[in-house]
Scaffold this motif. Structure first.
Motif, PDB file in Angstrom:
ATOM      1  N   GLU A 112       0.815  -1.212   0.000  1.00 21.22           N
ATOM      2  CA  GLU A 112       0.000   0.000   0.000  1.00 21.22           C
ATOM      3  C   GLU A 112       0.853   1.269   0.000  1.00 21.22           C
ATOM      4  OE1 GLU A 112      -3.471   2.322  -0.085  1.00 21.22           O
ATOM      5  OE2 GLU A 112      -3.089   0.201  -0.541  1.00 21.22           O
ATOM      6  N   ARG A 113       2.056   1.199   0.547  1.00 24.57           N
ATOM      7  CA  ARG A 113       2.914   2.383   0.570  1.00 24.57           C
ATOM      8  C   ARG A 113       3.202   2.892  -0.843  1.00 24.57           C
ATOM      9  NH1 ARG A 113       8.831   0.321   2.564  1.00 24.57           N
ATOM     10  NH2 ARG A 113       7.717   0.335   4.547  1.00 24.57           N
ATOM     11  N   PHE A 114       3.261   1.977  -1.819  1.00 26.51           N
ATOM     12  CA  PHE A 114       3.530   2.397  -3.193  1.00 26.51           C
ATOM     13  C   PHE A 114       2.304   3.054  -3.824  1.00 26.51           C
ATOM     14  CE2 PHE A 114       6.404  -1.138  -2.252  1.00 26.51           C
ATOM     15  CZ  PHE A 114       7.614  -0.498  -2.435  1.00 26.51           C
ATOM     16  N   PHE A 115       1.119   2.613  -3.422  1.00 27.22           N
ATOM     17  CA  PHE A 115      -0.100   3.280  -3.865  1.00 27.22           C
ATOM     18  C   PHE A 115      -0.173   4.685  -3.273  1.00 27.22           C
ATOM     19  CE2 PHE A 115      -1.141  -1.017  -4.954  1.00 27.22           C
ATOM     20  CZ  PHE A 115      -2.075  -0.943  -5.969  1.00 27.22           C
ATOM     21  N   LYS A 116       0.184   4.816  -1.993  1.00 27.28           N
ATOM     22  CA  LYS A 116       0.144   6.129  -1.349  1.00 27.28           C
ATOM     23  C   LYS A 116       1.142   7.093  -1.988  1.00 27.28           C
ATOM     24  CE  LYS A 116      -2.927   5.083   1.808  1.00 27.28           C
ATOM     25  NZ  LYS A 116      -4.306   5.640   1.740  1.00 27.28           N
ATOM     26  N   LEU A 117       2.341   6.614  -2.280  1.00 26.06           N
ATOM     27  CA  LEU A 117       3.341   7.452  -2.934  1.00 26.06           C
ATOM     28  C   LEU A 117       2.859   7.917  -4.303  1.00 26.06           C
ATOM     29  CD1 LEU A 117       6.600   5.509  -2.023  1.00 26.06           C
ATOM     30  CD2 LEU A 117       5.996   7.813  -1.260  1.00 26.06           C
ATOM     31  N   THR A 118       2.260   7.009  -5.048  1.00 23.58           N
ATOM     32  CA  THR A 118       1.759   7.356  -6.382  1.00 23.58           C
ATOM     33  C   THR A 118       0.591   8.320  -6.283  1.00 23.58           C
ATOM     34  OG1 THR A 118       2.470   5.212  -7.232  1.00 23.58           O
ATOM     35  CG2 THR A 118       0.851   6.418  -8.544  1.00 23.58           C
ATOM     36  N   GLN A 119      -0.263   8.142  -5.269  1.00 24.28           N
ATOM     37  CA  GLN A 119      -1.396   9.058  -5.113  1.00 24.28           C
ATOM     38  C   GLN A 119      -0.914  10.465  -4.766  1.00 24.28           C
ATOM     39  OE1 GLN A 119      -4.670   7.436  -2.940  1.00 24.28           O
ATOM     40  NE2 GLN A 119      -5.739   9.393  -2.772  1.00 24.28           N
ATOM     41  N   ARG A 120       0.158  10.572  -3.993  1.00 25.45           N
ATOM     42  CA  ARG A 120       0.707  11.899  -3.712  1.00 25.45           C
ATOM     43  C   ARG A 120       1.249  12.546  -4.990  1.00 25.45           C
ATOM     44  NH1 ARG A 120       2.293   9.633   1.407  1.00 25.45           N
ATOM     45  NH2 ARG A 120       4.362   9.043   0.664  1.00 25.45           N
ATOM     46  N   ARG A 121       1.878  11.738  -5.808  1.00 26.57           N
ATOM     47  CA  ARG A 121       2.362  12.242  -7.100  1.00 26.57           C
ATOM     48  C   ARG A 121       1.188  12.674  -7.980  1.00 26.57           C
ATOM     49  NH1 ARG A 121       6.207   8.609 -11.121  1.00 26.57           N
ATOM     50  NH2 ARG A 121       6.300  10.054 -12.892  1.00 26.57           N
ATOM     51  N   PHE A 122       0.131  11.894  -7.961  1.00 24.19           N
ATOM     52  CA  PHE A 122      -1.079  12.205  -8.717  1.00 24.19           C
ATOM     53  C   PHE A 122      -1.681  13.529  -8.239  1.00 24.19           C
ATOM     54  CE2 PHE A 122      -5.809  11.506  -8.965  1.00 24.19           C
ATOM     55  CZ  PHE A 122      -5.933  11.591 -10.343  1.00 24.19           C
ATOM     56  N   THR A 123      -1.718  13.728  -6.920  1.00 20.66           N
ATOM     57  CA  THR A 123      -2.253  14.968  -6.351  1.00 20.66           C
ATOM     58  C   THR A 123      -1.450  16.172  -6.819  1.00 20.66           C
ATOM     59  OG1 THR A 123      -3.051  13.781  -4.403  1.00 20.66           O
ATOM     60  CG2 THR A 123      -2.783  16.161  -4.192  1.00 20.66           C
ATOM     61  N   GLU A 124      -0.150  16.026  -6.861  1.00 22.64           N
ATOM     62  CA  GLU A 124       0.706  17.127  -7.306  1.00 22.64           C
ATOM     63  C   GLU A 124       0.474  17.429  -8.788  1.00 22.64           C
ATOM     64  OE1 GLU A 124       3.484  20.180  -7.247  1.00 22.64           O
ATOM     65  OE2 GLU A 124       2.442  19.144  -5.614  1.00 22.64           O
ATOM     66  N   LEU A 125       0.319  16.410  -9.598  1.00 21.78           N
ATOM     67  CA  LEU A 125       0.084  16.606 -11.031  1.00 21.78           C
ATOM     68  C   LEU A 125      -1.225  17.343 -11.300  1.00 21.78           C
ATOM     69  CD1 LEU A 125       1.172  13.109 -12.416  1.00 21.78           C
ATOM     70  CD2 LEU A 125       2.318  15.286 -12.869  1.00 21.78           C
ATOM     71  N   LEU A 126      -2.239  17.106 -10.441  1.00 17.99           N
ATOM     72  CA  LEU A 126      -3.567  17.680 -10.654  1.00 17.99           C
ATOM     73  C   LEU A 126      -3.836  18.889  -9.752  1.00 17.99           C
ATOM     74  CD1 LEU A 126      -5.658  16.503 -12.708  1.00 17.99           C
ATOM     75  CD2 LEU A 126      -3.861  14.878 -12.095  1.00 17.99           C
ATOM     76  N   ARG A 127      -2.781  19.473  -9.162  1.00 23.67           N
ATOM     77  CA  ARG A 127      -2.978  20.542  -8.184  1.00 23.67           C
ATOM     78  C   ARG A 127      -3.701  21.754  -8.768  1.00 23.67           C
ATOM     79  NH1 ARG A 127       2.190  20.639  -9.974  1.00 23.67           N
ATOM     80  NH2 ARG A 127       3.132  22.648 -10.555  1.00 23.67           N
ATOM     81  N   GLU A 128      -3.582  21.996 -10.072  1.00 26.19           N
ATOM     82  CA  GLU A 128      -4.251  23.152 -10.680  1.00 26.19           C
ATOM     83  C   GLU A 128      -5.713  22.874 -11.018  1.00 26.19           C
ATOM     84  OE1 GLU A 128      -2.071  24.511 -14.057  1.00 26.19           O
ATOM     85  OE2 GLU A 128      -0.227  24.917 -12.923  1.00 26.19           O
ATOM     86  N   HIS A 129      -6.141  21.641 -10.847  1.00 31.47           N
ATOM     87  CA  HIS A 129      -7.501  21.263 -11.246  1.00 31.47           C
ATOM     88  C   HIS A 129      -8.397  20.856 -10.077  1.00 31.47           C
ATOM     89  CE1 HIS A 129      -6.409  21.306 -15.516  1.00 31.47           C
ATOM     90  NE2 HIS A 129      -5.293  20.692 -15.163  1.00 31.47           N
ATOM     91  N   ALA A 130      -7.786  20.464  -8.931  1.00 33.74           N
ATOM     92  CA  ALA A 130      -8.623  20.009  -7.808  1.00 33.74           C
ATOM     93  C   ALA A 130      -7.840  20.097  -6.507  1.00 33.74           C
ATOM     94  CB  ALA A 130      -9.084  18.573  -8.038  1.00 33.74           C
ATOM     95  N   GLU A 131      -8.555  20.390  -5.420  1.00 40.68           N
ATOM     96  CA  GLU A 131      -7.969  20.365  -4.098  1.00 40.68           C
ATOM     97  C   GLU A 131      -7.679  18.909  -3.699  1.00 40.68           C
ATOM     98  OE1 GLU A 131      -7.046  22.912  -2.152  1.00 40.68           O
ATOM     99  OE2 GLU A 131      -7.553  24.211  -3.871  1.00 40.68           O
ATOM    100  N   PRO A 132      -6.653  18.700  -2.883  1.00 40.78           N
ATOM    101  CA  PRO A 132      -6.268  17.323  -2.543  1.00 40.78           C
ATOM    102  C   PRO A 132      -7.399  16.457  -1.984  1.00 40.78           C
ATOM    103  CG  PRO A 132      -4.550  18.846  -1.879  1.00 40.78           C
ATOM    104  CD  PRO A 132      -5.705  19.693  -2.352  1.00 40.78           C
ATOM    105  N   GLY A 143     -10.992  -4.972 -11.901  1.00 44.87           N
ATOM    106  CA  GLY A 143     -10.452  -5.776 -10.823  1.00 44.87           C
ATOM    107  C   GLY A 143      -9.556  -4.973  -9.904  1.00 44.87           C
ATOM    108  N   PHE A 144      -8.886  -5.682  -8.994  1.00 43.66           N
ATOM    109  CA  PHE A 144      -7.994  -5.060  -8.026  1.00 43.66           C
ATOM    110  C   PHE A 144      -6.580  -5.009  -8.582  1.00 43.66           C
ATOM    111  CE2 PHE A 144     -11.501  -6.869  -5.663  1.00 43.66           C
ATOM    112  CZ  PHE A 144     -11.799  -5.898  -4.726  1.00 43.66           C
ATOM    113  N   GLY A 145      -5.824  -3.999  -8.169  1.00 42.42           N
ATOM    114  CA  GLY A 145      -4.429  -3.954  -8.559  1.00 42.42           C
ATOM    115  C   GLY A 145      -4.018  -2.661  -9.219  1.00 42.42           C
ATOM    116  N   VAL A 146      -2.763  -2.631  -9.652  1.00 41.76           N
ATOM    117  CA  VAL A 146      -2.151  -1.426 -10.187  1.00 41.76           C
ATOM    118  C   VAL A 146      -2.824  -0.963 -11.468  1.00 41.76           C
ATOM    119  CG1 VAL A 146      -0.026  -0.468 -11.154  1.00 41.76           C
ATOM    120  CG2 VAL A 146       0.062  -1.888  -9.103  1.00 41.76           C
TER     121      VAL A 146
END
Length: 232
Positions: A18-38, A57-60
């Motif tokens: 799950e730590r890798f999903f969380k890291l990627t979600q933080r990266r995703f949040t930064e990429l979309l910072r001009e379009h939506a609040e976290p 299904g489940f997974g990456v």
């Protein structure tokens, strides 16, 4: 009560995931910072994941597609192709992340393997789960490996009937109450919760604390002692 088979979940039970999903979600949040609040973006992403479980299904891979869908939605179709490319790249990176075993994973399986059939029951993308299992170095310790699309009572009943003497003579250990513990108990077996510091929102559920076949442990290292108490 005779136990003949012990099942283990994989992600965030035997190794970090799950730590890798969380890291990627933080990266995703930064990429979309001009379009939506976290917070809003996180809500939209989990909603997309819930909608898409039955399709992807489940997974990456499903997570990556849900990020792309969410990016398009929150930007009202204006998200640049460069950002979509970065989201795809982040998904590919997740499919190659290193495997780090959780404490006591190997020693616990080895301690139980002489007396019980040892099963791995995990859900997610087949190729990715096979990769993680191979890199974990644990593959040879399992009597059977099952990668399933979802974890329901009927799934556990079928798996433990096929590889052992049925779910009523089985135990499932995992970090998810919703997927590893509750459906195994409903199938007639033992469900042992081994919490992880990070748990996907989709997997939250109330612990069946009053059920006689429920137990919670601080880590996998406590599992052999619990099984000794159950069987004596």
């Amino acid at each position: 009560m005779q136990l003949t088979a012990i099942g283990f979940d994989a992600d965030d039970t035997l190794w970090h995931n799950e730590r890798f999903f969380k890291l990627t979600q933080r990266r995703f949040t930064e990429l979309l910072r001009e379009h939506a609040e976290p917070d809003h973006l996180a809500e939209r992403l989990i909603a997309a994941e819930r909608r898409n479980i039955t399709h992807y299904g489940f997974g990456v891979k499903g997570f990556t597609l849900s990020m792309i869908e969410t990016a398009i939605e929150v930007s009202e179709g204006r998200v640049p192709a460069t950002i979509l490319s970065e989201i795809l790249a982040a998904g590919r990176e997740m499919l190659s992340h290193p495997i780090e075993l959780l404490p006591h994973a190997r020693e616990t399986i080895e301690a139980l393997s002489d007396d019980y059939r040892i099963l791995l029951v995990t859900k997610g993308d087949l190729i990715d789960q096979e990769r993680k299992l191979a890199q974990s170095g644990l593959g040879d310790l399992f009597d059977a490996v099952e990668v399933v699309s979802d974890k329901k009572p009927a799934v556990y009943a079928e798996i433990f009937a096929r590889h052992a003497e049925g779910a009523e003579h089985g135990l499932m250990a995992g970090n998810s109450l919703k997927s590893d513990v509750i459906p195994m108990i409903e199938a007639g077996g033992w469900g042992v919760h081994v919490p992880h510091e990070l748990t996907w929102a989709f997997e939250h559920a109330e612990a069946p604390s009053a059920h006689p076949r429920f137990a919670e442990l601080p880590d996998l290292g406590a599992l052999p002692d619990l099984i000794a108490k159950i069987t004596n």
